[in-house]
Structure formats: structure tokens, C-alpha cells
Scaffold this motif. Structure first.
Motif, short mmCIF file in Angstrom:
data_model
loop_
_atom_site.label_atom_id
_atom_site.label_comp_id
_atom_site.label_asym_id
_atom_site.label_seq_id
_atom_site.Cartn_x
_atom_site.Cartn_y
_atom_site.Cartn_z
N ASP A 3 0.81 -1.22 0.00
CA ASP A 3 0.00 0.00 0.00
C ASP A 3 0.85 1.26 0.00
O ASP A 3 0.32 2.35 -0.10
CB ASP A 3 -0.91 0.01 1.23
N THR A 4 2.15 1.12 0.15
CA THR A 4 3.01 2.29 0.16
C THR A 4 3.18 2.80 -1.27
O THR A 4 3.14 2.02 -2.22
CB THR A 4 4.39 1.98 0.76
N PRO A 5 3.36 4.11 -1.41
CA PRO A 5 3.46 4.67 -2.76
C PRO A 5 4.72 4.22 -3.48
O PRO A 5 5.72 3.88 -2.86
CB PRO A 5 3.47 6.18 -2.53
N THR A 6 4.64 4.23 -4.79
CA THR A 6 5.80 3.96 -5.63
C THR A 6 6.86 5.01 -5.34
O THR A 6 6.56 6.18 -5.13
CB THR A 6 5.40 4.03 -7.11
N ARG A 7 8.11 4.58 -5.35
CA ARG A 7 9.24 5.48 -5.16
C ARG A 7 10.28 5.13 -6.21
O ARG A 7 10.45 3.97 -6.56
CB ARG A 7 9.83 5.34 -3.76
N ILE A 8 10.98 6.14 -6.70
CA ILE A 8 12.09 5.93 -7.61
C ILE A 8 13.38 6.10 -6.81
O ILE A 8 13.57 7.12 -6.13
CB ILE A 8 12.08 6.93 -8.78
#
Length: 163
Positions: A3-8
Motif C-alpha cells: 500500500d506504500t506509494p511507488t518510489r524511484i
């Protein structure tokens, strides 16, 4: 997918496409962690964080590998780091736009190790080809497509869980 947001995550020390990453990330509203051994300049934006992982051998690689997970994107040309992140389930892209996948990483790592052995034995093997404008274009396309694919997977997973 979590559920955590996508990160680059950017392996930033020798990354030639940092500006392109910032543009695409800001357009998609995706946070970016720019990881380097020491201080590196990044734009002033709440979505972009600078991480000085320390000067130890592989400190930046270890920092990224410990955090990369499914739904994240890692940008690196470091093949051992790419292997670790692919195994963790992250999408991994080289600065030339080439994706590292579960299907390709084993052979890529084997070739890299062979070339390292040849160089250490005194063989002249040449280096990677120089970075070209078409590489920058291929990278932009690959990053944008990867982020869209992750967003679709997340939307599909959310729709399935709602039922």
C-alpha cells in the motif's frame, strides 16, 4: 504489491539521466530518493530527497537494495545492484533505457563477471559504449512506461480487493 506509494531510487553517483528522472517523477507525482556516497545537488522539491549513504564500499548500493520492493523503480547501471533489486521485486532500468528483469539479470551478471575476470587477467575488453542522445530518449520512454505499468497494476489490485 504494498500500500506504500511507488518510489524511484536513483543510484546517483554516475547517473547521466537525473534531470530526466526528476521531470518524469514530478509529472507522475512520484517521490524520488537520490542516493550517492556523499553530497549531491538535487532540485528543491518536496518529492525529491537527497541521501548521502556514506563513503563505504557499496554504501549507496546497500541503502537502495535494503529499501527497494515491488512497486518501486530503481535506476542504476550497476549490475550487482540491479540483480539485488530485481530479486526484491522492484522494476530496474539502466540509464540507457534497458530494463533489468528476472529473465535477463542472470545472464547480464554472468557476462559482467566474465568481463571482470578477463580484465583482471590482462585481456583488453573495451568498455561500455558511450552514452548517446538515443539512450536518453529510450530511458525517458522506459521510465514513463514503467511508472504507467505500476500504476495500472496498483489500480487493478485495488479494484480486485474491493471486489
Amino acid at each position: 504489491m504494498t500500500d506504500t506509494p511507488t518510489r524511484i531510487y536513483v543510484d546517483a553517483d554516475a547517473c547521466p539521466v537525473k534531470d530526466e528522472i526528476y521531470r518524469v517523477a514530478l509529472r507522475h507525482g512520484v517521490p524520488v530518493s537520490v542516493v550517492a556516497g556523499n553530497f549531491i545537488r538535487v532540485p528543491q522539491d518536496p518529492l525529491i530527497e537527497r541521501i548521502a549513504a556514506g563513503s563505504g564500499m557499496d554504501a549507496a548500493d546497500d541503502w537502495i537494495a535494503e529499501r527497494a520492493r515491488p512497486g518501486d523503480v530503481v535506476v542504476t547501471s550497476d549490475i550487482p545492484l540491479a540483480s539485488r533489486c530485481v530479486k526484491a521485486g522492484a522494476d530496474v532500468i539502466a540509464p540507457n533505457g534497458k530494463p533489468f528483469t528476472e529473465e535477463s539479470i542472470g545472464m547480464t551478471l554472468a557476462v559482467r563477471n566474465l568481463m571482470t575476470d578477463l580484465r583482471s587477467a590482462g585481456e583488453v575488453t573495451g568498455g561500455p559504449r558511450s552514452f548517446a542522445p538515443r539512450d536518453r530518449s529510450a530511458f525517458l520512454s522506459a521510465l514513463d512506461q514503467t511508472l504507467r505499468r505500476i500504476q495500472r497494476r496498483r489500480a487493478d489490485a485495488a479494484a480486485t480487493s474491493r471486489g
